[in-house]
Design a protein around this motif. Structure first.
Motif, PDB file in Angstrom:
ATOM      1  N   TRP A 184      19.838  39.421 -92.546  1.00  0.00           N
ATOM      2  CA  TRP A 184      18.416  39.621 -92.840  1.00  0.00           C
ATOM      3  C   TRP A 184      17.614  39.831 -91.565  1.00  0.00           C
ATOM      4  CZ3 TRP A 184      16.733  35.778 -97.294  1.00  0.00           C
ATOM      5  CH2 TRP A 184      17.263  36.253 -98.504  1.00  0.00           C
ATOM      6  N   TRP A 185      17.940  39.080 -90.496  1.00  0.00           N
ATOM      7  CA  TRP A 185      17.260  39.311 -89.215  1.00  0.00           C
ATOM      8  C   TRP A 185      17.460  40.757 -88.773  1.00  0.00           C
ATOM      9  CZ3 TRP A 185      19.449  34.650 -85.941  1.00  0.00           C
ATOM     10  CH2 TRP A 185      18.933  33.443 -86.450  1.00  0.00           C
ATOM     11  N   SER A 186      18.690  41.247 -88.913  1.00  0.00           N
ATOM     12  CA  SER A 186      19.012  42.595 -88.460  1.00  0.00           C
ATOM     13  C   SER A 186      18.270  43.636 -89.295  1.00  0.00           C
ATOM     14  CB  SER A 186      20.523  42.816 -88.554  1.00  0.00           C
ATOM     15  OG  SER A 186      20.907  44.043 -87.995  1.00  0.00           O
ATOM     16  N   ALA A 187      18.194  43.408 -90.606  1.00  0.00           N
ATOM     17  CA  ALA A 187      17.447  44.320 -91.470  1.00  0.00           C
ATOM     18  C   ALA A 187      15.966  44.322 -91.095  1.00  0.00           C
ATOM     19  CB  ALA A 187      17.626  43.924 -92.936  1.00  0.00           C
ATOM     20  N   ALA A 188      15.440  43.142 -90.770  1.00  0.00           N
ATOM     21  CA  ALA A 188      14.028  43.045 -90.383  1.00  0.00           C
ATOM     22  C   ALA A 188      13.787  43.688 -89.024  1.00  0.00           C
ATOM     23  CB  ALA A 188      13.585  41.587 -90.369  1.00  0.00           C
TER      24      ALA A 188
ATOM     25  N   GLN B  55       8.932  50.497 -90.526  1.00  0.00           N
ATOM     26  CA  GLN B  55       8.904  50.315 -91.967  1.00  0.00           C
ATOM     27  C   GLN B  55       8.016  49.118 -92.344  1.00  0.00           C
ATOM     28  OE1 GLN B  55      10.435  52.593 -94.025  1.00  0.00           O
ATOM     29  NE2 GLN B  55      10.712  53.597 -92.028  1.00  0.00           N
ATOM     30  N   PRO B  56       7.447  49.113 -93.557  1.00  0.00           N
ATOM     31  CA  PRO B  56       6.540  48.031 -93.945  1.00  0.00           C
ATOM     32  C   PRO B  56       7.240  46.740 -94.323  1.00  0.00           C
ATOM     33  CG  PRO B  56       6.726  49.634 -95.722  1.00  0.00           C
ATOM     34  CD  PRO B  56       7.456  50.217 -94.548  1.00  0.00           C
ATOM     35  N   TRP B  57       8.534  46.783 -94.542  1.00  0.00           N
ATOM     36  CA  TRP B  57       9.316  45.579 -94.856  1.00  0.00           C
ATOM     37  C   TRP B  57      10.802  45.899 -94.701  1.00  0.00           C
ATOM     38  CZ3 TRP B  57       5.626  47.014 -98.788  1.00  0.00           C
ATOM     39  CH2 TRP B  57       6.081  48.029 -99.625  1.00  0.00           C
ATOM     40  N   PRO B  58      11.633  44.863 -94.570  1.00  0.00           N
ATOM     41  CA  PRO B  58      13.083  45.097 -94.528  1.00  0.00           C
ATOM     42  C   PRO B  58      13.538  45.748 -95.830  1.00  0.00           C
ATOM     43  CG  PRO B  58      12.547  42.858 -93.835  1.00  0.00           C
ATOM     44  CD  PRO B  58      11.289  43.442 -94.395  1.00  0.00           C
ATOM     45  N   ASN B  59      14.542  46.601 -95.747  1.00  0.00           N
ATOM     46  CA  ASN B  59      15.038  47.306 -96.924  1.00  0.00           C
ATOM     47  C   ASN B  59      15.481  46.297 -97.985  1.00  0.00           C
ATOM     48  OD1 ASN B  59      16.975  48.613 -98.756  1.00  0.00           O
ATOM     49  ND2 ASN B  59      16.772  50.378 -97.401  1.00  0.00           N
ATOM     50  N   PRO B  60      14.801  46.230 -99.155  1.00  0.00           N
ATOM     51  CA  PRO B  60      15.127  45.198-100.148  1.00  0.00           C
ATOM     52  C   PRO B  60      16.506  45.375-100.770  1.00  0.00           C
ATOM     53  CG  PRO B  60      13.469  46.716-101.007  1.00  0.00           C
ATOM     54  CD  PRO B  60      13.645  47.047 -99.560  1.00  0.00           C
ATOM     55  N   VAL B  61      16.956  46.619-100.918  1.00  0.00           N
ATOM     56  CA  VAL B  61      18.297  46.847-101.464  1.00  0.00           C
ATOM     57  C   VAL B  61      19.350  46.309-100.506  1.00  0.00           C
ATOM     58  CG1 VAL B  61      19.970  48.597-102.174  1.00  0.00           C
ATOM     59  CG2 VAL B  61      17.559  48.828-102.826  1.00  0.00           C
TER      60      VAL B  61
ATOM     61  N   MET C 185      24.981  44.438 -88.885  1.00  0.00           N
ATOM     62  CA  MET C 185      25.082  45.155 -90.149  1.00  0.00           C
ATOM     63  C   MET C 185      23.753  45.709 -90.645  1.00  0.00           C
ATOM     64  SD  MET C 185      28.231  45.353 -90.902  1.00  0.00           S
ATOM     65  CE  MET C 185      28.007  46.013 -92.561  1.00  0.00           C
ATOM     66  N   GLY C 186      22.677  44.936 -90.526  1.00  0.00           N
ATOM     67  CA  GLY C 186      21.387  45.411 -91.005  1.00  0.00           C
ATOM     68  C   GLY C 186      20.933  46.656 -90.265  1.00  0.00           C
ATOM     69  N   TRP C 187      21.145  46.666 -88.968  1.00  0.00           N
ATOM     70  CA  TRP C 187      20.769  47.824 -88.128  1.00  0.00           C
ATOM     71  C   TRP C 187      21.660  49.018 -88.472  1.00  0.00           C
ATOM     72  CZ3 TRP C 187      16.927  47.609 -84.200  1.00  0.00           C
ATOM     73  CH2 TRP C 187      16.797  48.773 -83.433  1.00  0.00           C
ATOM     74  N   ALA C 188      22.976  48.755 -88.610  1.00  0.00           N
ATOM     75  CA  ALA C 188      23.910  49.830 -88.938  1.00  0.00           C
ATOM     76  C   ALA C 188      23.587  50.435 -90.304  1.00  0.00           C
ATOM     77  CB  ALA C 188      25.335  49.301 -88.914  1.00  0.00           C
TER      78      ALA C 188
ATOM     79  N   LEU D 279      19.424  42.517-100.663  1.00  0.00           N
ATOM     80  CA  LEU D 279      20.122  42.019-101.857  1.00  0.00           C
ATOM     81  C   LEU D 279      21.630  42.175-101.702  1.00  0.00           C
ATOM     82  CD1 LEU D 279      20.152  40.935-104.741  1.00  0.00           C
ATOM     83  CD2 LEU D 279      19.819  43.292-105.552  1.00  0.00           C
ATOM     84  N   LEU D 280      22.063  43.320-101.201  1.00  0.00           N
ATOM     85  CA  LEU D 280      23.499  43.522-100.978  1.00  0.00           C
ATOM     86  C   LEU D 280      24.049  42.511 -99.981  1.00  0.00           C
ATOM     87  CD1 LEU D 280      23.667  47.427-100.821  1.00  0.00           C
ATOM     88  CD2 LEU D 280      24.582  45.972-102.637  1.00  0.00           C
ATOM     89  N   PHE D 281      23.290  42.242 -98.933  1.00  0.00           N
ATOM     90  CA  PHE D 281      23.739  41.263 -97.944  1.00  0.00           C
ATOM     91  C   PHE D 281      23.840  39.866 -98.568  1.00  0.00           C
ATOM     92  CE2 PHE D 281      21.718  44.123 -94.514  1.00  0.00           C
ATOM     93  CZ  PHE D 281      22.910  44.808 -94.349  1.00  0.00           C
ATOM     94  N   LEU D 282      22.931  39.540 -99.479  1.00  0.00           N
ATOM     95  CA  LEU D 282      22.995  38.240-100.158  1.00  0.00           C
ATOM     96  C   LEU D 282      24.275  38.114-100.974  1.00  0.00           C
ATOM     97  CD1 LEU D 282      21.874  35.571-101.250  1.00  0.00           C
ATOM     98  CD2 LEU D 282      20.538  36.888-102.906  1.00  0.00           C
ATOM     99  N   ILE D 283      24.565  39.123-101.788  1.00  0.00           N
ATOM    100  CA  ILE D 283      25.784  39.082-102.598  1.00  0.00           C
ATOM    101  C   ILE D 283      27.017  39.056-101.700  1.00  0.00           C
ATOM    102  CG2 ILE D 283      27.149  40.337-104.317  1.00  0.00           C
ATOM    103  CD1 ILE D 283      24.464  41.563-105.288  1.00  0.00           C
ATOM    104  N   GLY D 284      27.004  39.897-100.664  1.00  0.00           N
ATOM    105  CA  GLY D 284      28.138  39.947 -99.754  1.00  0.00           C
ATOM    106  C   GLY D 284      28.348  38.658 -98.991  1.00  0.00           C
ATOM    107  N   ALA D 285      27.252  38.007 -98.605  1.00  0.00           N
ATOM    108  CA  ALA D 285      27.377  36.756 -97.850  1.00  0.00           C
ATOM    109  C   ALA D 285      28.011  35.664 -98.705  1.00  0.00           C
ATOM    110  CB  ALA D 285      26.004  36.307 -97.356  1.00  0.00           C
TER     111      ALA D 285
END
Length: 312
Positions: free
Chosen positions: A49-53, A61-67, A176-179, A70-76
């Motif tokens: 999530w830090w990386s996405a933010a 962007q106005p916010w981290p990509n929500p999709v 991962m979030g950046w990638a 969510l994928l990172f949550l399930i994957g984690a």
């Protein structure tokens, strides 16, 4: 061997739904995945999530990509469970020598080796399904972590700082979030990864204080044993390194005041942990370790607020 109740495991959440509501036949497998100890997947998720933010800040962007979030949550959740299952398969003999771990499903006989291997494969398939929703570069980046994950359980047998290898694996989400956002990696992502590694080494050193006496008897190596009486200074050094990497990561990504305010609150929380460390108090060590979820969420909130303020 009769099933040992999960409540007897000192790091389990009391009254968790997995121990109250799940079918009895599934409960040992849920415990194998540490579902009743959610702090693990939180700590695996937060660098993602830090990386996405951070990517959202860098990309305007106005916010981290929500999709992606969510994928990172399930994957984690899936991959933390898979990692714990793999770790317990490798450590099933060592776990019988440590008071905190001998009640786990494999050493206690609640789950057999074949069942554990099948459960590992199932969780791995869930993680793969999540990973395949990302771009090709992010997929390759995710696969690159598997070697480190496979290596970690063996490190405590001969390496005095196995927490470093754990950090390499658990902090991988910082890439991962950046990638996933850019299809590439850049210096801010690598700095975030380095800072996340240092954070993992610090908080897992605190966690290892629970087992320090049993580890000495069993010959298991850990950073808590390595630092010894200087464990407070050791954890403080790890946390200082984390901040030393996170600050330039934020600056290079173009972070604003809200993100740095979140970083300041994060730093204050880490300093509070260091001040509270007591090498002889395992229960306190567990509480301090778990508090890193809140510290990480504060940092993520600051980064997200920084994105939102760009809309004003």
């Amino acid at each position: 061997m009769p099933e040992r109740p999960a409540a007897s495991l000192p790091d389990a959440v009391r009254g968790h739904w997995a121990d109250r509501l799940a079918p009895a036949a599934l409960r040992p497998y849920l415990r194998l995945a540490r579902i009743e100890r959610p702090i693990g997947w939180w700590l695996l998720l937060l660098p993602c999530w830090w990386s996405a933010a951070l990517a959202a800040i860098a990309g305007g962007q106005p916010w981290p990509n929500p999709v992606h979030c969510l994928l990172f949550l399930i994957g984690a959740v899936a991959m933390r469970g898979a990692g714990c299952t793999y770790n317990d398969i490798v450590d099933r003999d060592l776990d019988t020598r440590v008071e905190r771990t001998r009640g786990r499903p494999l050493p206690s006989g609640q789950v057999g080796l074949k069942g554990a291997l099948a459960f590992l494969a199932l969780q791995g398939l869930v993680g793969l399904a999540v990973l395949l929703r990302l771009n090709g570069f992010a997929i390759a980046t995710g696969f690159a972590s598997l070697g480190i994950v496979a290596l970690y359980p063996f490190m405590k047998r001969f390496f005095w700082m196995p927490q470093i290898v754990l950090g390499l694996a658990f902090a991988w989400g910082a890439l991962m979030g950046w990638a996933a956002a850019f299809g590439s990696l850049a210096l801010p992502a690598f700095l975030l990864y380095a800072g996340s590694i240092a954070w993992v080494v610090g908080y897992d050193t605190i966690y290892a204080l629970q087992d320090i006496e049993d580890d000495e008897i069993a010959g298991i190596k850990s950073s808590a044993r390595f630092f010894g009486e200087r464990v407070r200074a050791g954890v403080g050094l790890c946390y200082a390194l984390a901040l030393a990497f996170l600050m330039p990561a934020f600056a290079l990504a173009g972070a604003g005041p809200a993100a740095f305010a979140g970083l300041a609150l994060f730093a204050g929380h880490l300093a509070w942990q260091v001040a509270r460390i007591d090498r002889s108090d395992g229960a306190l060590a567990l509480r301090l370790f778990r508090s890193n979820r809140d510290a990480g969420l504060v940092l993520f909130a600051g980064m997200t607020l920084d994105c939102l303020l760009r809309l004003a």
